[in-house]
Design an enzyme around this catalytic site. Structure first.
Site, mmCIF file in Angstrom:
data_model
loop_
_atom_site.group_PDB
_atom_site.id
_atom_site.type_symbol
_atom_site.label_atom_id
_atom_site.label_comp_id
_atom_site.label_asym_id
_atom_site.label_seq_id
_atom_site.Cartn_x
_atom_site.Cartn_y
_atom_site.Cartn_z
ATOM 1 N N GLY A 1 7.973 5.310 7.339
ATOM 2 C CA GLY A 1 6.910 6.320 7.550
ATOM 3 C C GLY A 1 7.076 6.964 9.099
ATOM 4 N N CYS B 1 13.615 12.298 5.680
ATOM 5 C CA CYS B 1 13.773 11.516 6.848
ATOM 6 C C CYS B 1 15.173 11.865 7.631
ATOM 7 C CB CYS B 1 13.674 10.104 7.040
ATOM 8 S SG CYS B 1 14.707 9.284 5.894
ATOM 9 N N GLU C 1 11.558 1.747 9.465
ATOM 10 C CA GLU C 1 12.439 3.010 9.486
ATOM 11 C C GLU C 1 11.258 4.125 9.520
ATOM 12 O OE1 GLU C 1 15.427 2.638 9.903
ATOM 13 O OE2 GLU C 1 15.428 0.495 9.775
ATOM 14 N N VAL D 1 2.669 6.386 13.541
ATOM 15 C CA VAL D 1 2.024 5.442 12.757
ATOM 16 C C VAL D 1 2.690 4.047 12.942
ATOM 17 C CG1 VAL D 1 1.343 4.267 10.378
ATOM 18 C CG2 VAL D 1 1.120 6.923 10.851
ATOM 19 N N LYS E 1 1.040 -1.356 -0.029
ATOM 20 C CA LYS E 1 -0.089 0.060 0.216
ATOM 21 C C LYS E 1 0.800 1.311 0.046
ATOM 22 C CE LYS E 1 -1.563 2.923 2.874
ATOM 23 N NZ LYS E 1 -1.642 4.156 2.022
ATOM 24 N N GLU F 1 9.937 16.405 15.364
ATOM 25 C CA GLU F 1 10.099 16.074 13.759
ATOM 26 C C GLU F 1 9.049 16.986 13.068
ATOM 27 O OE1 GLU F 1 8.813 12.713 11.594
ATOM 28 O OE2 GLU F 1 10.959 12.777 10.648
HETATM 29 P P1 NAD Z 1 3.065 8.298 7.304
HETATM 30 O O1 NAD Z 1 3.449 7.514 8.627
HETATM 31 O O2 NAD Z 1 1.890 9.425 7.122
HETATM 32 O O3 NAD Z 1 2.642 7.257 6.100
HETATM 33 C C1 NAD Z 1 3.256 6.022 5.908
HETATM 34 C C2 NAD Z 1 2.328 5.165 5.237
HETATM 35 O O4 NAD Z 1 1.691 4.673 6.378
HETATM 36 C C3 NAD Z 1 1.435 5.737 4.015
HETATM 37 O O5 NAD Z 1 1.206 4.685 3.324
HETATM 38 C C4 NAD Z 1 0.138 6.052 4.930
HETATM 39 O O6 NAD Z 1 -0.969 5.973 4.140
HETATM 40 C C5 NAD Z 1 0.060 4.992 5.987
HETATM 41 N N1 NAD Z 1 -0.701 5.260 7.054
HETATM 42 C C6 NAD Z 1 -0.949 6.449 7.846
HETATM 43 N N2 NAD Z 1 -1.631 6.291 8.903
HETATM 44 C C7 NAD Z 1 -1.848 5.136 9.047
HETATM 45 C C8 NAD Z 1 -2.664 4.217 9.898
HETATM 46 N N3 NAD Z 1 -3.281 5.099 11.015
HETATM 47 N N4 NAD Z 1 -2.804 3.029 9.801
HETATM 48 C C9 NAD Z 1 -2.029 2.638 8.838
HETATM 49 N N5 NAD Z 1 -1.243 2.954 7.592
HETATM 50 C C10 NAD Z 1 -1.206 4.429 7.983
HETATM 51 O O7 NAD Z 1 4.420 8.934 6.685
HETATM 52 P P2 NAD Z 1 4.685 9.940 5.727
HETATM 53 O O8 NAD Z 1 3.986 11.397 5.697
HETATM 54 O O9 NAD Z 1 4.181 9.231 4.352
HETATM 55 O O10 NAD Z 1 6.147 10.034 5.446
HETATM 56 C C11 NAD Z 1 6.962 10.766 6.329
HETATM 57 C C12 NAD Z 1 7.548 10.144 7.464
HETATM 58 O O11 NAD Z 1 8.324 9.052 6.860
HETATM 59 C C13 NAD Z 1 8.581 11.004 8.216
HETATM 60 O O12 NAD Z 1 8.060 10.762 9.868
HETATM 61 C C14 NAD Z 1 9.764 10.371 7.839
HETATM 62 O O13 NAD Z 1 10.808 10.652 8.880
HETATM 63 C C15 NAD Z 1 9.638 9.045 7.766
HETATM 64 N N6 NAD Z 1 10.531 8.413 6.904
HETATM 65 C C16 NAD Z 1 11.749 7.796 7.211
HETATM 66 C C17 NAD Z 1 12.621 7.192 6.639
HETATM 67 C C18 NAD Z 1 13.773 6.281 7.137
HETATM 68 O O14 NAD Z 1 14.392 5.656 6.729
HETATM 69 N N7 NAD Z 1 13.917 6.454 8.686
HETATM 70 C C19 NAD Z 1 12.520 7.223 5.227
HETATM 71 C C20 NAD Z 1 11.556 8.092 4.644
HETATM 72 C C21 NAD Z 1 10.415 8.568 5.399
#
Ligand code: NAD
Length: 542
Positions: A266, A328, A294, A270, A213, A426
């Site tokens: 993400g 990130c 991650e 979450v 997804k 963040e």
């Molecule tokens: P997000 O957590 O909002 O979303 C990630 C995924 O989870 C998406 O597909 C989203 O639709 C889904 N999601 C959101 N809420 C959910 C829920 N309640 N239940 C199930 N699925 C859910 O993250 P984002 O805004 O897409 O990305 C940004 C975040 O990702 C930042 O916090 C960033 O630091 C992190 N990130 C980390 C790395 C790493 O390698 N550490 C790399 C890239 C991004």
């Protein structure tokens, strides 16, 4: 059946194209961008088994830098589509898992070459258009990092398979690395096209089947990824892409007996919710699921009095503001010694004020839009908070406007409070906060840094004094999974700097390394006795 012990091509990093003015590569990429921008909105289906699935619930996608312009619709699905995707994955599982590893390797090596060649412009342009990355940011993510993920992971896969135990005379010991029993849930973020693909591709390469997804704001480039997988010969059902809400997806998946692993990137919030969802259903699963996540960061630049001010300012400009601070790894707090502050401040303000902001189609724009209205409002909220705070001031930036696109100026904040809100949380946008400290308090300030935030993803030390570097390495050993000496804390390259952090930043399973791939296999140990004993009596009994 082929009887051979194959070796795979030695992986080398994909060269980054420069897209210099007048180059044919630049012309060709911009032509792809314009075509996508100007064509009728495309319709993006779900990919479930061999089917492209359409629903009555069409949702619009637009460019972050031009939000009135609809570029696509996607077909929003429901829980039943997750059930169908799980079924399709499990149906594909046996044939895929039984395939010799060379065939799996070949699919991903082909994907790498297709992306390096005929699909490069398309995936880069999709990433520019739908995620608002400039040419260079799209190239290092969608093209180079993903090509590297495919090629290096093929190599790491064979290195894992080669790891075999000792055998003493009379016995042959072996290790087999089976895929996990069941299916994997890949849940990806918006900010890296390469990560979105790798969350599915890494476990799939090891013989697993996937329900994937993508984030809503990455669906446009996700579709191109599915086209690449198909063109590379990935069998139907191995990676199933569903455009369903994350909550609906996890509700169904975390109750399924065959759920066997989560590959997530993400936010921390979450991830914690997902982990709880998994724990609440533990007794329903056939195996203990592997959980790889991650997550967020509050990445830092720590500066010693012996550092060079221009180098520090440049690390702030690039490290905090490339891709609008939505990496990130983006630097979002810095600790500057008072002796360097005037110079660091002057150069940072000069550099940041010179950034041009706008659409990625104009390649002179260093800076583009943030991903969505939700992100815009969140980041603007932080900037408003700073404006009203007595212990912080904005030294450059601080304006925002969402009339055409979600544009927020790169913003540098200085605070006298080392635990100020924007030093701790963040923000995931173009806001850098600086705390100026007394040079004599170097070690004390590092301790403060270490205790300020829950995250531990990336960070850097700037110092010319070698003793200071050594002190920082020790003092900050738990503060960052990727630590940089005299460099900005962003830009990890597959094969060179395996990526990931601990504490609130994730399980630190290092994307782009064999450590990650190991999570997607289950080992079986086989001991074979060449001539079995035929009498129970040991010599000592005689
Ligand atoms: P997000 O957590 O909002 O979303 C990630 C995924 O989870 C998406 O597909 C989203 O639709 C889904 N999601 C959101 N809420 C959910 C829920 N309640 N239940 C199930 N699925 C859910 O993250 P984002 O805004 O897409 O990305 C940004 C975040 O990702 C930042 O916090 C960033 O630091 C992190 N990130 C980390 C790395 C790493 O390698 N550490 C790399 C890239 C991004």
């Amino acid at each position: 059946m082929s009887n051979s012990i194959s070796t795979v091509p030695i992986a080398v990093n994909e060269p980054v194209r420069a897209y210099a003015a007048g180059s044919s590569e630049r012309e060709s990429l911009l032509a792809a961008y314009k075509k996508m921008y100007n064509q009728e909105p495309i319709e993006i289906p779900m990919y479930i088994g061999a089917e492209k699935v359409y629903t009555d619930n069409k949702k619009k996608l637009s460019s972050p830098h031009d939000h009135q312009k609809v570029i696509a619709t996607y077909n929003a699905g429901e829980k039943k589509h997750i059930e169908q995707a799980i079924e399709a994955a499990l149906k594909a599982k046996k044939a895929w898992a039984d395939l010799p590893w060379e065939d799996r390797a070949s699919v991903f090596l082909r994907a790498a070459d297709l992306l390096a060649g005929p699909f490069r412009d398309k995936l880069n342009a999709a990433t520019m258009l739908a995620q608002s990355k400039n040419v260079f940011q799209a190239e290092i993510d969608a093209a180079c990092e993903l090509i590297d993920f495919f090629r290096f992971n093929v190599q790491y896969m064979t290195e894992i398979y080669k790891q075999q135990p000792e055998s003493l005379p009379g016995v042959w010991n072996r290790l087999e690395y089976r895929p996990l029993e069941g299916f994997i849930f890949a849940l990806s973020p918006f900010n890296f096209t390469s990560i979105a693909a790798n969350l599915s591709a890494a476990p799939a390469m090891m013989g697993n089947v996937i329900v994937w997804k993508p984030a809503e704001t990455q669906i446009y480039s996700a579709q191109v990824l599915m086209e690449i997988f198909q063109a590379a010969g990935l069998p139907d059902g191995v990676i199933n892409m569903v455009t369903v809400s994350g909550k609906d997806a996890s509700d169904v998946i975390f109750k399924h007996r065959d759920f066997t692993g989560l590959h997530f990137t993400g936010s921390t919030e979450v991830f914690r919710e997902l982990w709880k969802g998994i724990s609440n259903n533990l007794e329903n699963f056939r195996s203990y699921p592997r959980i790889v996540g991650e997550t967020g960061g509050k990445d830092f630049i720590m500066v010693h009095e012996s550092a060079n001010a221009a180098e520090v300012a440049t690390a702030i400009s690039r490290g905090a503001f490339e891709f609008q601070g939505q990496k990130c790894s983006a630097a979002s707090r810095a600790y500057i010694p008072a002796n360097l502050w005037d110079d660091v401040k002057r150069i940072t303000v000069e550099q940041v004020s010179s950034f041009k902001m706008g659409s990625p189609e104009d390649t002179s724009n260093f800076f583009n839009a943030v991903i969505s209205e939700k992100a815009f409002d969140r980041i603007a909220g932080y900037i408003d908070f700073v404006k009203s705070a007595p212990d912080a001031e904005i030294i450059v930036g601080g304006n925002y406007n969402k009339s055409k696109g979600y544009f927020i100026e790169p913003t540098v904040v200085v605070t006298t409070n080392p635990k100020f809100k924007t030093m701790v949380e963040e923000i995931f946008g173009p806001v850098m906060t600086i705390y100026v400290y007394e040079p004599a308090k170097f070690e004390e300030t590092m301790q403060l840094l270490d205790e300020t935030s829950e995250y531990a993803l990336t960070g850097s030390i700037f110092a010319n004094d070698r003793y200071a570097v050594r002190l920082a390495l020790k003092a900050l050993e738990n503060a960052a999974g990727n630590f940089y000496i005299n460099d900005k804390p962003t830009g990890a390259v597959v094969g060179q700097q395996p990526f990931g952090g601990a504490r609130g930043s994730g399980t630190n399973d290092k994307a782009g390394s064999s450590m990650n791939l190991l999570r997607w296999v289950s080992a079986r140990t086989i001991k074979e006795t060449l001539v079995p004993a035929s009498d129970y009596k040991y010599p000592f009994l005689g």
